[in-house]
Every structure is written in structure tokens, then in C-alpha cells.
Design an enzyme around this catalytic site. Structure first.
Site, PDB file in Angstrom:
ATOM      1  N   CYS A 133       0.892  -1.157   0.000  1.00 13.82           N
ATOM      2  CA  CYS A 133       0.000   0.000   0.000  1.00 13.82           C
ATOM      3  C   CYS A 133       0.933   1.210   0.000  1.00 13.82           C
ATOM      4  O   CYS A 133       2.074   1.101  -0.469  1.00 13.82           O
ATOM      5  CB  CYS A 133      -0.953  -0.021   1.195  1.00 13.82           C
ATOM      6  N   ASN A 134       0.502   2.340   0.530  1.00 16.25           N
ATOM      7  CA  ASN A 134       1.371   3.513   0.502  1.00 16.25           C
ATOM      8  C   ASN A 134       2.551   3.347   1.460  1.00 16.25           C
ATOM      9  O   ASN A 134       3.705   3.388   1.063  1.00 16.25           O
ATOM     10  CB  ASN A 134       0.575   4.770   0.850  1.00 16.25           C
TER      11      ASN A 134
END
Length: 241
Positions: free
Chosen positions: A120-121
Site C-alpha cells: 500500500c502507501n
């Protein structure tokens, strides 16, 4: 591989992970291998083609909040197979509904000899929640053991409270599904034959009941003579005037 494929000691070793790794803060910007063929990390790890090639990555699961779509996106779509999931990183987001597509993608990749990066980020909350659910079902673990297994390889993970609640709920779901799938089912031809036998027995029973209704309650081989004379002889007083 499931829990039943490993001894208790082997499973304990899997959960504990490598004990000789000294975690450093900058390692959160890297990705770590959680189980053979499955790696977990932040988006920055997916931006380096050199890094991805050095890790022999073939598939990437890109999990992002829709607001991050302009920056967190597939960078090398001609080099790797991607699965993109738009997921809000908040406690109300339903992960369980989205998990099957991620699991299917990872299972297929690993079964064909591939290596998958899930990111994810930041690689802290969102993507780790998916990976925890995956290893939980993959090894047949409790949610606590699955969480510890991932944390022992990527120390910085911290799924939010809503995600942790769903991870706990998913343990009951996958165990129930496994119990149902392992329950022996009756072959269709056997079931059909059983129904036909039941129908035949029911038909015989109904036939017997019909015969009982048709049969006289009292049966006589010969009618009494007195009864016959009353029916057949003319009235003795009919000829008298």
C-alpha cells in the site's frame, strides 16, 4: 500448505520467523518476504525496477486509497502482472469483501512459480491486513499467530482497530468454510438411488393400505341358510286373501 502439513515445532518456527534480523527504522522503506513467494512492503519499494527484478517479483498487488490513485499506481504494467484494489484506509472499510480477489491473485501467482509483492502507501496498516488474512488461511493459523508471523518479519506493521476486528472475524469465516469443504458429501447417483428406493417403499406401503381398505371387515365362505331363505323365498302371506 495448511497447519496439518506441519509439525507443531515447524509451525512454531514459521510464526517466530528469522531470529537473527536486527530491525532498523529505514527497513520500513524496504519490503520483506513473509512466506516463500509473498513479500510485503511500502509503495516506494514498488517504484524501483532494479529492486523488483533483484527480488524476482512477477506479480504486484497495489492497494491504495482512492485519494492516492494519482501517485500510488502501477509503474511498470508492461513488466509485471498487477492487481489494483481501491480501499479506504479507515476503520469502516470492509476488507473481507475485497480479500477473495487478492487471495486468488496471490494463490495463482505462487502456484505458477511467481513471486508477489503486496504493498500500500506505507506498508503499515492496509496491505499488512490483507497479508495477515492470507497467511492465516494459508497455514491454518489463529489470527494472533498470523499477526505475530507477519510482525516478526516486518516489525513496523500496525493495522488499525477496524482492520484488526475484521482479521479476527475472518478466522471464524475461513475455519467454517474449511469445515464445510471437508465434510463428506453423498455422490449424486447414490442420492438419486436412495430417493428411488424410498419412493418404491412408499408406493408399496400405499398399495398395502389400498388393499386393506378394499378387503371386507368380515369374510364368510358361505352365507347362513336362514339369511338365504329370507332373501330368496317369496313372502308366505303374499298368496292369502
Amino acid at each position: 500448505m495448511f497447519n496439518g502439513d506441519l509439525t507443531e515445532e515447524q509451525l512454531k518456527t514459521v510464526i517466530q520467523g528469522p531470529g537473527d534480523v536486527e530491525w532498523k527504522y529505514e527497513m520500513r522503506r524496504e519490503c520483506q518476504e513473509i512466506l516463500p513467494g509473498l513479500l510485503l512492503g511500502p509503495f516506494v519499494a514498488s517504484k524501483s525496477l532494479e529492486t523488483l527484478r533483484s527480488l524476482n517479483i512477477t506479480h504486484i498487488v497495489c492497494i491504495r486509497d482512492q485519494k492516492e490513485a494519482f501517485s500510488v499506481k502501477p509503474r511498470f504494467p508492461d513488466q509485471f502482472m498487477y492487481l489494483v484494489l481501491d480501499v479506504e484506509d479507515n476503520e469502516e472499510q470492509n476488507l473481507i469483501r475485497l480479500f477473495p480477489s487478492a487471495k486468488g491473485f496471490i494463490d495463482t501467482a505462487i502456484a505458477n512459480g511467481g513471486r508477489v509483492l503486496v504493498h500500500c502507501n506505507g506498508g503499515i496498516s492496509l496491505s499488512p491486513a490483507f497479508v495477515v488474512m492470507f497467511v492465516m488461511q494459508h497455514y491454518g493459523l489463529s489470527w494472533e499467530d498470523a499477526l505475530h508471523m507477519v510482525q516478526n518479519r516486518r516489525y513496523c506493521i500496525s493495522p488499525n482497530g477496524g482492520f484488526l476486528t475484521q482479521i479476527k472475524e475472518y478466522e471464524a469465516i475461513y475455519r467454517a468454510n474449511r469445515a464445510v469443504s471437508s465434510y463428506p458429501t453423498m455422490p449424486r447417483n447414490v442420492s438419486r438411488r436412495k430417493r428411488e428406493e424410498d419412493d418404491e417403499e412408499e408406493g408399496d406401503s400405499m398399495s398395502d393400505r389400498d388393499d386393506d381398505r378394499k378387503r371386507p371387515l368380515v369374510e364368510h365362505d358361505h352365507a347362513p341358510s336362514s339369511y338365504s331363505s329370507v332373501v330368496d323365498d317369496p313372502d308366505p302371506y303374499a298368496m292369502e286373501s
